[in-house]
Design a protein around this motif. Structure first.
Motif, short mmCIF file in Angstrom:
data_model
loop_
_atom_site.label_atom_id
_atom_site.label_comp_id
_atom_site.label_asym_id
_atom_site.label_seq_id
_atom_site.Cartn_x
_atom_site.Cartn_y
_atom_site.Cartn_z
N ARG A 171 0.83 -1.22 0.00
CA ARG A 171 0.00 0.00 0.00
C ARG A 171 0.86 1.25 0.00
O ARG A 171 0.57 2.23 -0.70
CB ARG A 171 -0.92 -0.01 1.22
CG ARG A 171 -1.88 -1.17 1.19
CD ARG A 171 -3.27 -0.73 1.53
NE ARG A 171 -4.15 -1.90 1.61
CZ ARG A 171 -5.39 -1.87 2.05
NH1 ARG A 171 -5.91 -0.73 2.46
NH2 ARG A 171 -6.13 -2.94 2.09
N HIS A 203 2.12 1.75 -3.39
CA HIS A 203 1.08 2.32 -4.25
C HIS A 203 1.04 3.83 -4.10
O HIS A 203 0.93 4.57 -5.08
CB HIS A 203 -0.29 1.73 -3.90
CG HIS A 203 -0.57 0.44 -4.61
ND1 HIS A 203 -1.77 -0.21 -4.50
CD2 HIS A 203 0.20 -0.30 -5.43
CE1 HIS A 203 -1.73 -1.31 -5.23
NE2 HIS A 203 -0.56 -1.40 -5.80
N LEU A 241 -6.34 7.06 -3.98
CA LEU A 241 -5.47 5.96 -3.58
C LEU A 241 -5.05 6.12 -2.13
O LEU A 241 -4.98 5.15 -1.38
CB LEU A 241 -4.22 5.96 -4.47
CG LEU A 241 -4.05 4.82 -5.45
CD1 LEU A 241 -3.32 3.68 -4.77
CD2 LEU A 241 -5.39 4.33 -5.96
N ALA A 264 3.95 -2.62 -7.21
CA ALA A 264 3.13 -1.41 -7.30
C ALA A 264 3.38 -0.68 -8.62
O ALA A 264 2.44 -0.20 -9.26
CB ALA A 264 3.41 -0.49 -6.12
N THR A 322 -6.15 -2.02 -5.96
CA THR A 322 -5.53 -2.06 -4.63
C THR A 322 -6.18 -3.11 -3.77
O THR A 322 -5.53 -3.95 -3.15
CB THR A 322 -5.67 -0.68 -3.95
OG1 THR A 322 -4.92 0.28 -4.68
CG2 THR A 322 -5.16 -0.73 -2.52
N GLU A 366 -4.96 -7.31 -3.56
CA GLU A 366 -4.36 -7.59 -2.25
C GLU A 366 -4.83 -8.96 -1.76
O GLU A 366 -4.04 -9.78 -1.30
CB GLU A 366 -4.75 -6.52 -1.24
CG GLU A 366 -4.25 -6.83 0.15
CD GLU A 366 -4.60 -5.73 1.14
OE1 GLU A 366 -4.27 -4.57 0.86
OE2 GLU A 366 -5.21 -6.04 2.18
#
Lengths: 217, 217
Positions: A196, A199, B82, B160, B184, B188
């Motif tokens: 994350r 990202h 995001l 990513a 995302t 995951e």
DNA sequence: TCCAATGGATAGTCAAACTATCTAAAAGTA
DNA sequence: TACTTTTAGATAGTTTGACTATCCATTGGA
């Protein structure tokens, strides 16, 4: 050690320790009288393991009990115990299978898993997770085949090989087992957190507006 | 479309649809009378998005509302959105910080994150997750530094970059945003599931006993 | 001696995510 | 048109999970 001391050492309230005792996560202490028992360092370690599984690994108390029971059973091999951890997936609610689309997603996911050559039981929760993911993507308008999973499978394969290589195969069983479970559970959290974060990093490069709220992130 | 039809099309009960309406996850339908409203395909799509976030991504209703509100706000860039998804980490209970060991773990985790050169806000939940993981490992007897995270960071970075590259930067905002959030959240789950499966595969190679329960896995 | 702590049992709390009931009114149906 | 169903909106109830609090009859320690 008395409960109060165990509580202080672990940072867990006496009430909660009693709860774990009741639930069979923590073995009873050595009874020294009708209403007295003494606890050792093993109890402290066990408490930390419990908290790691529940709070870092997000396992439920029931899943944690299953994992601990497997760890405690000397008849089980390290591989068996890994299996328990693997099956203790947080989600896997079997959303698919209900509809025709769901059944198709399930078939596609199964086919993909089998095509990897990994032996996974037909009932492995991970299969259901993949099926759910595939179904969700399709229902949201993406026309995807099971091959969207391929890059992730390659990555997971390399990662798992590397992670398991760090566990000594000839160490005492207890150590091996705990290392395997901890590795599975805590590095999963690490991996997710870092992904994350990554990202965020890469999206800044692509999408950030200079003056948006993102500027403060 | 009437609620009953929306319910049938989505597989979600009318009671639950009303619940999502009340909670502000699903916008109201077009009112056609005092007690009648009509819903369109956008509502069906929204319901699927809600279920994906809650059931596949394991977001709570509150986190889902936040994510959807961000998606709906045209003033926010894709990067901002995001950020919302990133901050909606499932765990991050801030276990650390309480004790001295916890504070040290937090400092180590922060230092590691900063050393990566990724800009992450000082309050990012991912930092707390890393600190918790580090603390747990240490309390369980492993003498580890923040560098245990390094291989995972490299992996996350590459992953990513690759994931974000699949999102067209010049497509309409709505598409970009949804693709980013879905990517995302659902991948995951995919990554975690495949990693566990891969663990099972590789552990069979290393640890399996020929006649244990593992033989059936 | 006597007050705080303990083990064991039982009951209560709190949050999350639904699920059910109720009401008045509008829709569909014979 | 008479009647059954459905609906929006409000409010209340349920279920599960993870604790948390009380009680009680001992003990241990100052």
């Amino acid at each position: 050690m008395k409960v109060s001391e165990l509580s202080r050492a672990s940072g867990i309230s006496v009430a909660t320790i009693k709860f774990y005792l009741r639930e069979g996560l923590l073995p009873a202490g050595d009874p020294t009288a009708a209403n007295q028992a003494s606890y050792g360092p093993a109890h402290l370690h066990r408490l930390r393991l419990i908290r790691t599984l529940t709070h870092v690994g997000n396992l439920s108390v029931v899943q944690t009990r299953a994992a601990l029971a497997a760890i405690d059973d000397p008849a089980l091999s390290t591989h068996d115990i890994l299996g328990v951890a693997i099956d203790a997936l947080p989600h896997a609610l079997e959303r698919a299978d209900a509809s025709e689309d769901g059944a198709q997603a399930r078939r596609d996911a199964d086919e993909f898993v089998d095509s990897l050559g990994w032996q996974a039981s037909p009932g492995a929760p991970a299969r259901a997770v993949l099926a759910d993911a595939l179904l969700a993507l399709r229902q949201l308008g993406r026309e995807v085949g099971p091959d969207v999973f391929a890059p992730y499978a390659d990555l997971a394969d390399a990662l798992a090989a590397q992670e398991l290589a760090t566990i000594p195969a000839d160490a005492p069983r207890d150590e091996t087992v705990e290392a395997a479970v901890i590795g599975t559970v805590v590095f999963e959290a690490v991996l997710v957190a870092l992904r994350r974060l990554a990202h965020g990093h890469h999206s800044a490069q692509r999408f950030a507006t200079p003056n948006g709220p993102a500027a403060s992130r």
